[in-house]
Design an enzyme around this catalytic site. Structure first.
Site, PDB file in Angstrom:
ATOM      1  N   ASP A  41     -20.095 -33.741 -59.910  1.00 21.53           N
ATOM      2  CA  ASP A  41     -20.751 -34.954 -60.406  1.00 21.53           C
ATOM      3  C   ASP A  41     -19.729 -36.038 -60.774  1.00 21.53           C
ATOM      4  O   ASP A  41     -20.009 -36.932 -61.564  1.00 21.53           O
ATOM      5  CB  ASP A  41     -21.684 -34.636 -61.586  1.00 21.53           C
ATOM      6  N   HIS A 246       6.217 -46.517 -47.761  1.00 22.88           N
ATOM      7  CA  HIS A 246       5.030 -46.268 -48.589  1.00 22.88           C
ATOM      8  C   HIS A 246       5.179 -44.985 -49.405  1.00 22.88           C
ATOM      9  O   HIS A 246       4.228 -44.224 -49.571  1.00 22.88           O
ATOM     10  CB  HIS A 246       3.766 -46.226 -47.726  1.00 22.88           C
ATOM     11  N   ASP A 263       8.226 -50.693 -56.897  1.00 20.76           N
ATOM     12  CA  ASP A 263       7.264 -51.715 -56.463  1.00 20.76           C
ATOM     13  C   ASP A 263       5.980 -51.436 -57.224  1.00 20.76           C
ATOM     14  O   ASP A 263       5.301 -50.438 -56.964  1.00 20.76           O
ATOM     15  CB  ASP A 263       7.072 -51.602 -54.941  1.00 20.76           C
ATOM     16  N   ASP A 274       2.402 -58.346 -58.175  1.00 15.50           N
ATOM     17  CA  ASP A 274       3.074 -57.492 -57.178  1.00 15.50           C
ATOM     18  C   ASP A 274       4.576 -57.706 -57.270  1.00 15.50           C
ATOM     19  O   ASP A 274       5.097 -58.679 -56.721  1.00 15.50           O
ATOM     20  CB  ASP A 274       2.537 -57.861 -55.781  1.00 15.50           C
ATOM     21  N   HIS A 355       9.292 -54.801 -42.434  1.00 17.47           N
ATOM     22  CA  HIS A 355       7.978 -55.283 -42.873  1.00 17.47           C
ATOM     23  C   HIS A 355       7.976 -56.804 -43.013  1.00 17.47           C
ATOM     24  O   HIS A 355       9.028 -57.442 -42.878  1.00 17.47           O
ATOM     25  CB  HIS A 355       7.567 -54.608 -44.198  1.00 17.47           C
ATOM     26  N   HIS A 359       2.904 -62.042 -48.197  1.00 20.92           N
ATOM     27  CA  HIS A 359       1.459 -61.917 -47.984  1.00 20.92           C
ATOM     28  C   HIS A 359       0.745 -62.682 -49.083  1.00 20.92           C
ATOM     29  O   HIS A 359       1.328 -62.970 -50.136  1.00 20.92           O
ATOM     30  CB  HIS A 359       1.019 -60.440 -47.947  1.00 20.92           C
ATOM     31  N   HIS A 366      -3.074 -57.400 -51.238  1.00 22.43           N
ATOM     32  CA  HIS A 366      -2.904 -58.021 -49.916  1.00 22.43           C
ATOM     33  C   HIS A 366      -4.147 -58.881 -49.702  1.00 22.43           C
ATOM     34  O   HIS A 366      -5.103 -58.475 -49.046  1.00 22.43           O
ATOM     35  CB  HIS A 366      -2.773 -56.959 -48.814  1.00 22.43           C
ATOM     36  N   GLU A 384       9.199 -61.016 -50.438  1.00 17.02           N
ATOM     37  CA  GLU A 384       9.703 -59.664 -50.658  1.00 17.02           C
ATOM     38  C   GLU A 384      10.565 -59.123 -49.521  1.00 17.02           C
ATOM     39  O   GLU A 384      10.214 -58.141 -48.869  1.00 17.02           O
ATOM     40  CB  GLU A 384       8.531 -58.713 -50.904  1.00 17.02           C
ATOM     41  N   TYR A 388      16.863 -51.661 -45.746  1.00 17.86           N
ATOM     42  CA  TYR A 388      16.719 -50.203 -45.900  1.00 17.86           C
ATOM     43  C   TYR A 388      17.740 -49.527 -44.998  1.00 17.86           C
ATOM     44  O   TYR A 388      17.723 -49.724 -43.777  1.00 17.86           O
ATOM     45  CB  TYR A 388      15.286 -49.786 -45.538  1.00 17.86           C
ATOM     46  N   ARG A 397      14.627 -53.790 -52.248  1.00 19.51           N
ATOM     47  CA  ARG A 397      13.624 -54.845 -52.046  1.00 19.51           C
ATOM     48  C   ARG A 397      13.525 -55.618 -53.354  1.00 19.51           C
ATOM     49  O   ARG A 397      13.577 -55.018 -54.440  1.00 19.51           O
ATOM     50  CB  ARG A 397      12.263 -54.250 -51.667  1.00 19.51           C
ATOM     51  N   GLU A 399      10.990 -58.579 -55.006  1.00 19.93           N
ATOM     52  CA  GLU A 399       9.699 -59.232 -54.716  1.00 19.93           C
ATOM     53  C   GLU A 399       9.233 -60.052 -55.910  1.00 19.93           C
ATOM     54  O   GLU A 399       9.128 -59.534 -57.020  1.00 19.93           O
ATOM     55  CB  GLU A 399       8.649 -58.151 -54.391  1.00 19.93           C
TER      56      GLU A 399
HETATM   57  N1  GLY Z   1       3.023 -53.539 -53.124  1.00 23.06           N
HETATM   58  C1  GLY Z   1       2.659 -53.732 -51.811  1.00 23.06           C
HETATM   59  C2  GLY Z   1       3.414 -54.826 -51.235  1.00 23.06           C
HETATM   60  O1  GLY Z   1       4.455 -55.173 -51.737  1.00 23.06           O
HETATM   61  O2  GLY Z   1       2.990 -55.434 -50.300  1.00 23.06           O
HETATM   62 MN    MN Z   2       4.952 -54.927 -53.766  1.00 16.28          MN
HETATM   63 MN    MN Z   3       3.837 -57.265 -51.765  1.00 13.41          MN
END
Ligand code: GLY
Ligand code: MN
Ligand code: MN
Length: 436
Positions: A41, A246, A263, A274, A355, A359, A366, A384, A388, A397, A399
């Site tokens: 439940d 990830h 992150d 973020d 990457h 964004h 995102h 960001e 690596y 990184r 950001e």
């Molecule tokens: N935390 C996800 C990104 O940096 O896009």
């Molecule tokens: Mn991030």
């Molecule tokens: Mn991000």
């Protein structure tokens, strides 16, 4: 309520923007998310669907919003349906919104119970020329689970097959990508809590701590400041783990000599922050770590300046790629001659920076937005860049969250440190405190 919501005036403004983009005679319907089951439940905590939240501020399950600007009766032009509350619900779950509270929060005068939604729709549809249905059109959406909105859309299309259907998502992407002042202030609130968590982590990290213990420090700081928690699953990745983009298991031990990439970002009042920061576990970067860190920082600072009204995100990402190329050549990771003759479709920098740089950020981390139109004032982005290098057990990184202004940018994280010297000084200070 844990958080101070945006004002009813802001939600009115959001709906007004949506209405302006509708065609004459259109009737739009927006649904909430389901409360997702776990097993037995059990249920997941409720997470409101972003679009109905954006248009109404109502953070409650089974809410439905109907916008019908050309309805004959003015009372039918905006209708909010909320779950009918009862003494039994009040005892078991706590009070749900009254109709008066729903009006105060959303600025919508006509509030009915959700149980009357179907009949109301049937009554109003004969006046409508088309139905605007919403769906998740995020560029990378890939969910297998049908949402409540999709289920209700199917039911509606089966029941009323002769109506023309239009898509609400492109309108939502447009209005959500340009933030109103209160939305920016709410993102700043989220950013400020995230910044506090980072300051806490700077004092906590030392060789031998577990990545999940750092996560716990962050979560603690979020919750005590009125956040409901993380806006996304946090990445606490030391040493080699930082090269797994990830990485979310966060179960390793932070070792002397490693850099830890974190992150994380809290959600506050339905809005995300973020942040990424990379810090030395022992409080001091090695010369090589410092060089790589500064390369990423240079790219971040230069990239931020490129986010200006009128710029296309595709061009921006290309320019950032060139900045990164220069830094990677400087670090000895790429060869200048090979870069000069590379296939432009497969730039060599992607080996170390795989990457995107930016964004949209907002209700979703995102967030939805206009990827193929020029940037405008009021858009909020992350910046960001990262490098690596698995063979060096090193991933960095950095950001920040940036609001595009009329002729520049406002960095919502401007008050938290990112220079090598600042980070080392703050970590040394906390170390001294611990030793005293
Ligand atoms: N935390 C996800 C990104 O940096 O896009
Ligand atoms: Mn991030
Ligand atoms: Mn991000």
């Amino acid at each position: 309520m844990r958080y101070t919501p945006l004002s009813a005036a802001t939600y009115r403004e959001h709906r007004s923007r949506f209405r302006q983009a509708m065609e004459k005679g259109g009737l739009a319907v927006f649904h909430s998310n389901d409360i997702m089951p776990t097993s037995a439940d059990g249920t997941m905590p409720f997470h409101q669907a972003a679009d109905i939240f954006h248009l109404s501020g109502i953070d409650q399950e089974e809410t439905v919003l109907l916008l019908f600007p050309d309805a004959f009766d003015p009372k039918d032009r905006e209708i909010l349906f909320v779950r009918e509350t009862s003494p039994s619900i009040a005892i078991w779950e706590g009070a749900k919104l009254t109709q008066q509270q729903a009006t105060a929060q959303s600025g919508i005068a006509t509030v009915l119970w959700t149980s009357s939604y179907e009949a109301t729709l049937q009554r109003l549809l004969p006046q409508a020329k088309s139905i605007y249905l919403n769906s998740n059109e995020h560029l990378r959406q890939g969910n297998e689970v049908e949402t409540r909105e999709e289920r209700k859309n199917k039911e509606l299309r089966a029941k009323y097959p002769l109506y023309e259907v239009k898509r609400s998502a492109p309108i939502m992407h447009r209005i959500r990508s340009r933030k109103t002042a209160e939305e920016i202030a709410q993102i700043q609130n989220a950013v400020n809590i995230t910044a506090k968590a980072f300051q806490r982590v700077l004092q906590f990290v030392k060789p031998g701590v577990k990545e999940y213990a750092i996560e716990a420090e962050i979560t603690h700081e979020f919750l005590r400041n009125g956040s409901r928690g993380h806006a996304y699953t946090p990445i606490i990745a030391s040493g080699y783990n930082a090269c797994v983009l990830h990485y979310i298991t966060n179960d390793d031990t932070c070792k002397d000599g490693d850099v830890i990439l974190m992150d994380f970002g809290c959600e506050y009042g339905g809005y995300a922050s973020d942040l990424s920061r990379s810090i030395p576990v022992n409080g001091k970067f090695s010369p090589r770590q410092r060089d790589v860190y500064n390369a990423v920082l240079n790219v971040q600072k230069e990239a931020t300046k490129l986010l200006l009204p009128g710029v296309f995100l595709g061009d921006y990402h290309k320019q950032v790629g060139e900045l990164m190329e220069k830094e990677l050549i400087g670090l000895g990771l790429l060869d200048k001659k090979e870069v000069a003759t590379q296939d432009p479709e497969k730039p060599l920098y992607k080996k170390y920076f795989m990457h995107g740089t930016s964004h949209f950020l907002g209700i979703d981390v995102h967030d939805v937005g206009l990827w193929h139109e020029p940037i405008t004032e009021g858009m909020v982005f992350t910046v960001e860049p990262g490098i690596y290098i698995p063979e060096e057990n090193l991933g960095i990184r950095i950001e920040n969250n940036i609001v595009v202004t009329k002729d520049g940018q406002d960095d919502l994280f401007k008050n938290i440190p990112r220079e090598v010297e600042e980070i080392e000084a703050l970590m040394a200070k906390s170390r001294k405190k611990t030793l005293a």
